[in-house]
Design an enzyme around this catalytic site. Structure first.
Site, PDB file in Angstrom:
ATOM      1  N   GLY A   4       0.856  -1.195   0.000  1.00 49.68           N
ATOM      2  CA  GLY A   4       0.000   0.000   0.000  1.00 49.68           C
ATOM      3  C   GLY A   4       0.878   1.225   0.000  1.00 49.68           C
ATOM      4  CB  VAL A  25      -0.429   9.900   1.751  1.00 49.16           C
ATOM      5  CG1 VAL A  25       0.437  10.992   2.326  1.00 49.16           C
ATOM      6  CG2 VAL A  25      -1.206  10.425   0.580  1.00 49.16           C
ATOM      7  N   GLY A  61       1.674   4.854   3.465  1.00 50.31           N
ATOM      8  CA  GLY A  61       2.605   3.759   3.174  1.00 50.31           C
ATOM      9  C   GLY A  61       3.907   4.268   2.576  1.00 50.31           C
ATOM     10  CB  SER A  64      -1.140   8.415  15.880  1.00 54.53           C
ATOM     11  OG  SER A  64      -1.710   9.706  15.889  1.00 54.53           O
ATOM     12  CE  LYS A  66      -4.029   6.277  15.230  1.00 56.68           C
ATOM     13  NZ  LYS A  66      -4.986   6.432  14.232  1.00 56.68           N
ATOM     14  CG  HIS A  97      -4.494   8.251  19.383  1.00 61.22           C
ATOM     15  ND1 HIS A  97      -4.958   8.738  18.180  1.00 61.22           N
ATOM     16  CD2 HIS A  97      -3.425   9.008  19.693  1.00 61.22           C
ATOM     17  CE1 HIS A  97      -4.203   9.746  17.790  1.00 61.22           C
ATOM     18  NE2 HIS A  97      -3.251   9.933  18.681  1.00 61.22           N
ATOM     19  CG  ASN A  98      -7.998   7.634  15.793  1.00 63.81           C
ATOM     20  OD1 ASN A  98      -6.841   7.810  16.168  1.00 63.81           O
ATOM     21  ND2 ASN A  98      -8.298   7.370  14.543  1.00 63.81           N
ATOM     22  CD  GLU A 131      -7.481  12.079  15.685  1.00 61.83           C
ATOM     23  OE1 GLU A 131      -6.415  11.450  15.834  1.00 61.83           O
ATOM     24  OE2 GLU A 131      -8.175  11.966  14.655  1.00 61.83           O
ATOM     25  CE  LYS A 189     -10.129   8.513   6.107  1.00 60.84           C
ATOM     26  NZ  LYS A 189      -9.155   9.275   6.918  1.00 60.84           N
ATOM     27  CG  HIS A 211     -36.766  -5.002  36.691  1.00 68.60           C
ATOM     28  ND1 HIS A 211     -36.739  -6.145  35.914  1.00 68.60           N
ATOM     29  CD2 HIS A 211     -37.471  -4.091  35.984  1.00 68.60           C
ATOM     30  CE1 HIS A 211     -37.379  -5.916  34.781  1.00 68.60           C
ATOM     31  NE2 HIS A 211     -37.850  -4.674  34.804  1.00 68.60           N
TER      32      HIS A 211
HETATM   33  C1  6PG Z   1      -3.876   9.806  13.408  1.00 70.91           C
HETATM   34  C2  6PG Z   1      -5.265  10.087  12.894  1.00 70.91           C
HETATM   35  C3  6PG Z   1      -5.537   9.310  11.646  1.00 70.91           C
HETATM   36  C4  6PG Z   1      -6.705   9.825  10.816  1.00 70.91           C
HETATM   37  C5  6PG Z   1      -8.017   9.676  11.492  1.00 70.91           C
HETATM   38  C6  6PG Z   1      -9.074  10.583  10.940  1.00 70.91           C
HETATM   39  O1  6PG Z   1      -3.781   9.405  14.546  1.00 70.91           O
HETATM   40  O2  6PG Z   1      -2.917  10.003  12.651  1.00 70.91           O
HETATM   41  O3  6PG Z   1      -6.203   9.721  13.862  1.00 70.91           O
HETATM   42  O4  6PG Z   1      -5.650   7.965  12.006  1.00 70.91           O
HETATM   43  O5  6PG Z   1      -6.480  11.136  10.437  1.00 70.91           O
HETATM   44  O6  6PG Z   1      -8.412   8.355  11.297  1.00 70.91           O
HETATM   45  O7  6PG Z   1     -10.255  10.098  11.414  1.00 70.91           O
HETATM   46  P1  6PG Z   1     -11.655  10.591  10.953  1.00 70.91           P
HETATM   47  O8  6PG Z   1     -11.661  10.553   9.441  1.00 70.91           O
HETATM   48  O9  6PG Z   1     -12.593   9.592  11.543  1.00 70.91           O
HETATM   49  O10 6PG Z   1     -11.802  11.963  11.491  1.00 70.91           O
END
Ligand code: 6PG
Length: 464
Positions: free
Chosen positions: A10, A13, A15, A129, A183, A186-187, A190, A260, A448
């Protein structure tokens, strides 16, 4: 042949950038992509100092790599990962290692781990990340799964990862799908912090009536102190960008937010584990709400609230409110990791997780070092709000968040992430919640049963 240390499947960008990063560190790297253009463009970018060979042919690719082979997949999560594995399998041998570097859904990683183990192939999921730049210059890497396989790859990952005080932002995290799970959370964090920053901007603009230039300067200053972090930094950069006609670019960007899936998975799984993470839930909800543009336009004309005059801004108070809410967001994500580690036998060490998040990743911030210290002091810490130092900090900041939230409510500006951070804090510090009423109601209409605080046992009352 067989002389390449590592392979990447892959060459999008992420990869391509990770491949170049690993090659910068004197490793010979092979690349595979079905798209001949991607192969050609990588080959063209490779410098004389790099040992890189890219191809579109799976058999050639596998043949290039030293045995036991180490191959990382950087393809979109879901079916493409399974297809990539299937395309490699005919050429792989027992002892070879496949690493999934994408944002895969963690149950998929568990399934692949078991399926490949039966074939003698080591598999592990590794969260990466830092976006495109991170992949090229040093990401935070979150590997989990097969410890032995990781040990063989450690020199490559340590060389490629970001460094903080000379320490690499990569360490083996735990069993099974631990890498992808960490991860995912983490997101989730985020998402929560991004939503808080968006709400801060919105409040400063609409509730306090500040011009964009002033908001930008505040973000820039905040990034020099307690709030220093990648996300505050990029938000301050975003608020600077103007079009040729002088308009701020941010004002021209559609408010329909995409995603995503990782934030949604964090919330869904937190519900399964019964871990409250309301700031992250609010962030997912608000991205969903953003999609209802036509309905919001209609409602904006009929559901009216007169917000009156703008409030007087106290920039320091807004900063403290933001700091409070960001700390609570980390607390929620880390609490989820604590429970997930027990539920899924990941054996996570949160001192290590917070250590490798200090650099390279999207949620890197100065606060991570405080969390690392808290877990170092007490590895059994259930919630970072119970750490004395962090507890004192949030307690001191609460007055500011209460004032800011009050203003948001008075002015009718949606601030779900702020409200949820404060509500979580108030609920977490409540010895008694009104859930005794819920228990009584459940017993009333469904027999209950309930427990009592003055007697042992299970009780039922004939209420009517
Ligand atoms: C990271 C980011 C990366 C990506 C997200 C975007 O840690 O580098 O989290 O994994 O930019 O998946 O997520 P969304 O498209 O769900 O906002």
């Amino acid at each position: 042949m067989n002389k390449y240390d590592f392979g990447i499947v892959g060459l999008g960008v992420m990869g391509r950038n990770l491949l170049l990063n690993i090659a910068d560190n004197q490793f010979a790297v092979a690349g595979l992509d079905l798209d001949p253009e991607k192969v050609a463009s990588l080959q063209a970018e490779a410098g004389a100092e790099h040992q890189i060979h890219a191809t579109t042919d799976a058999a050639t690719f596998v043949g290039l790599i030293q045995q036991p082979r180490a191959i990382m997949l950087l393809v979109p999560a879901g079916k493409p990962v399974d297809s990539a594995i299937q395309s490699l399998l005919p050429y792989l041998e027992k002892g070879d290692i496949i690493i999934d570097g994408g944002n895969s859904y963690f149950p998929d990683t568990d399934r692949r781990f078991t399926e490949l183990q039966a074939k003698g192939i080591h598999f592990f999921g590794m969260g990466i990340s830092g976006g495109e730049k991170g992949a090229r210059r040093g990401p935070s890497l979150m590997p989990g799964g097969d410890r032995q396989a990781y040990e063989r790859l450690r020199p490559i990952f340590e060389a490629a990862s970001a460094k903080v005080d000379g320490e690499p932002c990569v360490e083996f995290l735990g069993n099974g799908s631990a890498g992808n799970y960490v991860k995912m959370v983490h997101n989730g964090i985020e998402y929560g912090i991004m939503q808080l920053l968006a709400e801060t901007y919105d409040l400063m603009k609409k509730a306090y009536g500040l011009p964009t230039g002033t908001i930008q300067q505040a973000f820039e200053q905040w990034n020099n102190a307690e709030l220093q972090s990648f996300l505050v930094e990029i938000t301050s950069e975003i608020l600077k960008r103007k079009e040729e006609n002088g308009a701020y670019l941010v004002d021209l960007i559609s408010d329909w937010a995409k995603s995503k899936g990782t934030g949604k998975w964090t919330s869904q799984n937190a519900m399964d584990l019964q871990v409250p993470i309301p700031v992250i839930d609010a962030a997912v909800n608000m991205r969903d709400m953003s999609k209802y543009k036509p309905e919001r336009i209609e409602a904006s004309k009929s559901l009216i609230w007169d917000q009156g005059q703008t409030a007087t801004a106290d920039i320091n108070e807004i900063k403290e409110a933001l700091q409070f809410a960001i700390l609570v967001t980390y607390a929620q994500g880390l609490a989820q990791l604590t429970v997930a580690s027990e539920t899924y036998n990941y054996e996570l060490n949160l001192e290590v997780v917070t250590k490798i998040w200090r650099g390279g990743c999207i949620i890197r911030s100065v606060a991570l070092e405080d969390f690392r210290k808290a877990y170092d002091k007490n590895p059994a810490l259930r919630n970072i709000l119970l750490d004395e130092n962090i507890g004192q900090t949030v307690s001191k900041l609460q007055k500011s968040v209460r004032n800011v939230v009050k203003t948001a409510v008075e002015k009718g500006i949606p601030a779900a992430a702020f409200l949820n951070a404060l509500t979580y804090f108030d609920a977490y510090r409540s010895e008694n919640l009104p859930t005794n009423i819920i228990q009584a109601q459940r017993d009333y209409f469904g027999a209950h049963t309930y427990e009592r605080i003055d007697r042992e046992g299970t009780f039922h009352t004939q209420w009517d």
